[in-house]
Design an enzyme around this catalytic site. Structure first.
Site, PDB file in Angstrom:
ATOM      1  N   HIS A 110      36.753  40.080  35.405  1.00  0.00           N
ATOM      2  CA  HIS A 110      37.392  40.925  34.263  1.00  0.00           C
ATOM      3  C   HIS A 110      37.390  39.634  33.007  1.00  0.00           C
ATOM      4  CE1 HIS A 110      39.269  43.761  37.242  1.00  0.00           C
ATOM      5  NE2 HIS A 110      37.903  43.756  37.486  1.00  0.00           N
ATOM      6  N   HIS A 119      33.733  50.831  35.236  1.00  0.00           N
ATOM      7  CA  HIS A 119      34.169  49.498  35.683  1.00  0.00           C
ATOM      8  C   HIS A 119      33.167  48.757  36.351  1.00  0.00           C
ATOM      9  CE1 HIS A 119      37.221  46.699  36.718  1.00  0.00           C
ATOM     10  NE2 HIS A 119      36.555  46.658  37.981  1.00  0.00           N
ATOM     11  N   ASP A 150      32.635  45.054  35.648  1.00  0.00           N
ATOM     12  CA  ASP A 150      32.377  43.784  36.772  1.00  0.00           C
ATOM     13  C   ASP A 150      30.974  43.000  36.433  1.00  0.00           C
ATOM     14  OD1 ASP A 150      34.855  43.944  38.039  1.00  0.00           O
ATOM     15  OD2 ASP A 150      33.923  45.166  39.596  1.00  0.00           O
ATOM     16  N   HIS A 174      29.776  42.210  43.465  1.00  0.00           N
ATOM     17  CA  HIS A 174      29.483  40.816  43.140  1.00  0.00           C
ATOM     18  C   HIS A 174      28.817  39.921  43.854  1.00  0.00           C
ATOM     19  CE1 HIS A 174      33.518  41.878  40.830  1.00  0.00           C
ATOM     20  NE2 HIS A 174      33.928  42.337  41.987  1.00  0.00           N
TER      21      HIS A 174
END
Length: 310
Positions: free
Chosen positions: A82, A241, A245, A268
């Site tokens: 973030h 969101h 990310d 991720h």
């Protein structure tokens, strides 16, 4: 006029808790010299160890992106995405990030608190041209039905699709595209919060994760609905969101990216594989600068973000 690197005009500090560790964290952002990039320092371990935000230093991608120093695995910092997203979104090239705990504070679960911190510190141009990594040919990676891809594009834009098969998420937008010019990051992405499911909390805490999670720093759902009384900030906050990310994960490549990013159900781990794949072949990219701002992409020429947009 050229496009120059930027750093903070002054130090800025905040406190919060780690989403996964649950520990109180003091975070300090400091100005850094040209070509420093984003550097993390665990001042509670050894303030002389610089943990650079680079793809090869990512050691864990479970629920967050974690960096570690190659010579001291104990010197690690998790949940960087973030903050990295805010640094990328506001065009910060060089910064020292000091923390006195193993995790960046989660704040409200989005990037907006970090945007406020950066704007509070202010930005200054430095005496060196800003460097970009321009994608020259398409690079894609996959894991089962999950995909992530970078294509050549004179600028930076993203397209993301999610599929969680959950009634509350299905009622919102599961697809979003944005071309990052002007205030697009601030207005459309920065306030989107992380999210999770209440039934997963016990299992995550058994793994040492989500110790500091709450309705104050995440969107939380049961099997049917959103539990946060205030509801959503965007009608499509979930997919936004994931873009937030991804922006942070991509910035771990070490430079701002000129490309079109597209993904389906990526996270991720796959984002890190994508940037490692790019860097593994020099034919995939080139490093570019802009001596003439009129020759730069629109999003590069954008003015600094006024505080009234926060």
């Amino acid at each position: 006029m050229s496009i120059y690197q930027k750093t903070l005009a002054s130090d800025v500090k905040t406190t919060g808790i780690g989403l996964h560790s649950g520990r109180k964290v003091v975070l300090t952002l400091r100005p850094a010299p040209v070509d420093t990039g984003v550097v993390f320092r665990r001042v509670d371990i050894d303030a002389t160890l610089d943990i650079k935000a680079q793809a090869e230093f990512v050691v864990d991608t479970r629920m967050a992106t974690t960096l570690a120093h190659p010579d001291n695995p104990q010197a690690r910092v998790l949940t960087i995405e973030h903050l990295m997203s805010a640094l990328a979104g506001l065009g910060v090239d060089n910064v020292i990030v000091e923390v006195n705990a193993p995790e960046i504070p989660i704040m409200d679960g989005s990037a907006t608190s970090f945007v406020y911190l950066i704007e509070s510190a202010g930005l200054v141009e430095q005496d060196a041209l800003r460097r970009f990594i321009r994608i020259k040919q398409s690079v894609s990676v996959s894991d089962g039905d999950k995909t992530a891809r970078l294509d050549p594009y004179f600028g930076f834009k993203t397209r993301f699709d999610i599929d969680f098969d959950h009634p509350a998420i299905n009622e919102t937008g599961n697809h979003f595209e944005v071309d990052f010019v002007g205030d697009a990051f601030i207005q459309q992405i920065s306030r989107a919060r992380t999210f999770g499911f209440i039934q997963d909390v016990e299992a995550l805490r058994g793994l040492g994760l989500a110790q500091g999670g709450s309705l104050g720093n995440a969107i939380v759902m049961d099997e049917y609905k959103i539990l946060n009384p205030e509801g959503l900030r965007y009608t499509d906050e979930f997919v936004k969101h994931k873009i937030l990310d991804a922006i942070g994960d991509l910035y771990v490549i070490g430079l701002p990216v000129l490309a079109a990013y597209s993904a389906y159900k990526s996270g991720h781990a796959l984002n890190n594989i994508l940037i490692r794949t790019v860097l593994a072949d020099a034919d995939n990219y080139e490093i570019v600068t802009f001596n003439d701002a009129t020759q730069a992409p629109n999003f590069v020429r954008g003015e600094s973000v006024p505080s009234t947009w926060l």
